[in-house]
Design an enzyme around this catalytic site. Structure first.
Site, PDB file in Angstrom:
ATOM      1  N   GLY A 115       2.895  -1.091   4.314  1.00 19.97           N
ATOM      2  CA  GLY A 115       2.909   0.321   3.963  1.00 19.97           C
ATOM      3  C   GLY A 115       4.314   0.792   3.617  1.00 19.97           C
ATOM      4  O   GLY A 115       4.813   0.553   2.520  1.00 19.97           O
ATOM      5  N   SER A 158       3.420  -2.008  10.422  1.00 21.30           N
ATOM      6  CA  SER A 158       4.863  -2.116  10.688  1.00 21.30           C
ATOM      7  C   SER A 158       5.454  -3.471  10.325  1.00 21.30           C
ATOM      8  O   SER A 158       6.325  -3.987  11.030  1.00 21.30           O
ATOM      9  CB  SER A 158       5.171  -1.763  12.155  1.00 21.30           C
ATOM     10  OG  SER A 158       4.882  -0.397  12.393  1.00 21.30           O
ATOM     11  N   GLY A 174       2.745   2.401  10.882  1.00 22.56           N
ATOM     12  CA  GLY A 174       3.775   3.445  10.775  1.00 22.56           C
ATOM     13  C   GLY A 174       4.493   3.753  12.072  1.00 22.56           C
ATOM     14  O   GLY A 174       5.203   4.752  12.167  1.00 22.56           O
ATOM     15  N   ASN A 182       0.869  -1.182   0.000  1.00 24.42           N
ATOM     16  CA  ASN A 182       0.000   0.000   0.000  1.00 24.42           C
ATOM     17  C   ASN A 182       0.905   1.231   0.000  1.00 24.42           C
ATOM     18  O   ASN A 182       1.495   1.565   1.023  1.00 24.42           O
ATOM     19  CB  ASN A 182      -0.898  -0.021   1.245  1.00 24.42           C
ATOM     20  CG  ASN A 182      -1.747   1.235   1.365  1.00 24.42           C
ATOM     21  OD1 ASN A 182      -1.795   2.059   0.444  1.00 24.42           O
ATOM     22  ND2 ASN A 182      -2.416   1.401   2.496  1.00 24.42           N
ATOM     23  N   GLU A 198      -5.418  -4.599  10.670  1.00 26.27           N
ATOM     24  CA  GLU A 198      -4.371  -3.591  10.856  1.00 26.27           C
ATOM     25  C   GLU A 198      -4.637  -2.797  12.136  1.00 26.27           C
ATOM     26  O   GLU A 198      -5.416  -1.818  12.110  1.00 26.27           O
ATOM     27  CB  GLU A 198      -4.345  -2.615   9.677  1.00 26.27           C
ATOM     28  CG  GLU A 198      -3.988  -3.239   8.351  1.00 26.27           C
ATOM     29  CD  GLU A 198      -3.403  -2.206   7.386  1.00 26.27           C
ATOM     30  OE1 GLU A 198      -2.280  -2.428   6.935  1.00 26.27           O
ATOM     31  OE2 GLU A 198      -4.048  -1.184   7.131  1.00 26.27           O
ATOM     32  N   LYS A 227       0.044   4.224  -0.234  1.00 24.08           N
ATOM     33  CA  LYS A 227      -0.625   5.403   0.337  1.00 24.08           C
ATOM     34  C   LYS A 227      -0.392   6.604  -0.597  1.00 24.08           C
ATOM     35  O   LYS A 227      -0.376   6.415  -1.813  1.00 24.08           O
ATOM     36  CB  LYS A 227      -0.150   5.649   1.778  1.00 24.08           C
ATOM     37  CG  LYS A 227      -0.247   4.357   2.625  1.00 24.08           C
ATOM     38  CD  LYS A 227      -0.060   4.558   4.082  1.00 24.08           C
ATOM     39  CE  LYS A 227      -0.204   3.219   4.814  1.00 24.08           C
ATOM     40  NZ  LYS A 227      -0.109   3.358   6.250  1.00 24.08           N
ATOM     41  N   GLU A 280      -6.918   4.931   7.753  1.00 19.26           N
ATOM     42  CA  GLU A 280      -6.643   6.323   7.377  1.00 19.26           C
ATOM     43  C   GLU A 280      -7.833   6.930   6.629  1.00 19.26           C
ATOM     44  O   GLU A 280      -8.118   8.114   6.773  1.00 19.26           O
ATOM     45  CB  GLU A 280      -5.345   6.392   6.555  1.00 19.26           C
ATOM     46  CG  GLU A 280      -4.136   6.122   7.450  1.00 19.26           C
ATOM     47  CD  GLU A 280      -2.924   5.540   6.753  1.00 19.26           C
ATOM     48  OE1 GLU A 280      -2.864   5.552   5.504  1.00 19.26           O
ATOM     49  OE2 GLU A 280      -2.029   5.045   7.468  1.00 19.26           O
ATOM     50  N   HIS A 290      -9.613   1.386   4.905  1.00 20.10           N
ATOM     51  CA  HIS A 290      -8.347   1.562   5.614  1.00 20.10           C
ATOM     52  C   HIS A 290      -8.573   2.549   6.766  1.00 20.10           C
ATOM     53  O   HIS A 290      -9.358   3.495   6.626  1.00 20.10           O
ATOM     54  CB  HIS A 290      -7.270   2.077   4.656  1.00 20.10           C
ATOM     55  CG  HIS A 290      -5.893   2.020   5.243  1.00 20.10           C
ATOM     56  ND1 HIS A 290      -5.463   2.937   6.176  1.00 20.10           N
ATOM     57  CD2 HIS A 290      -4.883   1.144   5.070  1.00 20.10           C
ATOM     58  CE1 HIS A 290      -4.220   2.622   6.534  1.00 20.10           C
ATOM     59  NE2 HIS A 290      -3.850   1.536   5.875  1.00 20.10           N
TER      60      HIS A 290
HETATM   61  P1  13P Z   1       3.100   0.477   7.674  1.00 17.75           P
HETATM   62  O1  13P Z   1       3.601  -0.826   7.080  1.00 17.75           O
HETATM   63  O2  13P Z   1       3.853   1.667   7.161  1.00 17.75           O
HETATM   64  O3  13P Z   1       3.010   0.406   9.162  1.00 17.75           O
HETATM   65  O4  13P Z   1       1.604   0.696   7.131  1.00 17.75           O
HETATM   66  C1  13P Z   1       0.685  -0.344   7.258  1.00 17.75           C
HETATM   67  C2  13P Z   1      -0.524   0.003   6.509  1.00 17.75           C
HETATM   68  O5  13P Z   1      -1.291   0.870   6.898  1.00 17.75           O
HETATM   69  C3  13P Z   1      -0.775  -0.720   5.240  1.00 17.75           C
HETATM   70  O6  13P Z   1      -2.065  -0.508   4.773  1.00 17.75           O
END
Ligand code: 13P
Length: 256
Positions: free
Chosen positions: A228, A207, A168, A8, A162, A10, A93, A91
């Site tokens: 991510g 992560s 992150g 992803n 997640e 983002k 976010e 997601h």
């Molecule tokens: P990270 O791998 O950067 O923690 O992000 C995970 C994520 O939100 C994937 O959709």
């Protein structure tokens, strides 16, 4: 079932990253023990699909309607036409930044399925819920309300667990906690969809890095990873994909 490693991006990436992925990931993809899906920003779906033919590409969101006066939004059919086969929905976010409710996510899942896209439906608790011992209740509640009744008919969708506090942050739940949540999600999927609920891949996200990927991917009911930050670094993404568990001999690989 082959594990599925999804990147992803983002709101990151560029034509330069597409070229880098084509050079560094594409040649090695066929020898990986897993299926890959790359989810770039919508503007990079077509270039990525062109540069990495045969690799599944996904969007990061779609509108619940097929077309109309929805400035700034994108329809599932448009993602499909650009070359996507998958779409991430719900997601955390999107839920936080755009106020997406479970009902909204469920409507988007319906739109994605109608356009022939495989939805990747995200669920996950925040830190307060985890600390209050409410992680299961939050995640199973989101799951129940975000998946439509026909989730396993035809195109079978994917679920991604997640935990918000792990995204992150460099922090991930203990292996026991990941296994317990994936087990709880599996039980809920079976209870609702019967045997078909046993075939829905449940991915872990938050992560995932080369250093922890093998341990996470070896856990029961972990069908892959939603990655991510590390998916923006070709070497890291390949290392994570290389840590996937090869499917047991004699079992039919199931593409995501
Ligand atoms: P990270 O791998 O950067 O923690 O992000 C995970 C994520 O939100 C994937 O959709």
């Amino acid at each position: 079932m082959r594990q599925i490693i999804i990147g992803n991006w983002k709101m990151n990436g560029s034509r330069a990253l597409v070229d880098e992925m084509a050079r560094e990931v594409y040649a090695r993809a066929a020898s990986l023990p897993c299926d890959l899906v790359l989810c770039p920003p919508a503007t990079l779906i077509a270039p990525l699909a062109q540069a990495l033919p045969g690799i599944a590409i996904g969007g990061q969101d779609c509108h619940e309607r097929v077309s109309g006066a929805h400035t700034g939004d994108i329809a599932a059919g448009m993602l499909r036409e650009a070359g996507a086969s998958h779409v991430i929905l719900g997601h955390s976010e999107r839920r936080a930044d755009h106020g997406e409710s479970d009902a909204k996510v469920r409507a988007k899942v319906g739109a994605a399925r109608a356009a022939g896209l495989t939805p990747i439906v995200c669920v996950g608790e925040d830190e307060a819920a985890r600390q209050a011992g409410r992680a299961d209740a939050v995640v199973l509640g989101q799951l129940a309300a975000s998946l439509p009744e026909d989730f396993t008919a035809g195109v079978v969708g994917l679920v991604a667990y997640e935990p918000i506090w792990a995204i992150g942050s460099g922090r991930i739940p203990s292996e026991a906690d990941i296994a317990a949540m994936h087990g709880a999600i599996r039980a809920a999927l079976r209870a609702r969809f019967g045997a078909a609920g046993g075939a829905i891949a449940i991915l872990y996200g938050g992560s995932v890095k080369p250093a922890n990927a093998a341990a996470v991917l070896a856990l029961p009911e972990v069908g892959g990873a939603l990655v991510g930050g590390a998916s923006l670094v070709p070497g890291d993404f390949l290392a994570i994909a290389g840590a996937a568990m090869a499917p047991a001999l004699g079992r039919t690989p199931v593409a995501g």
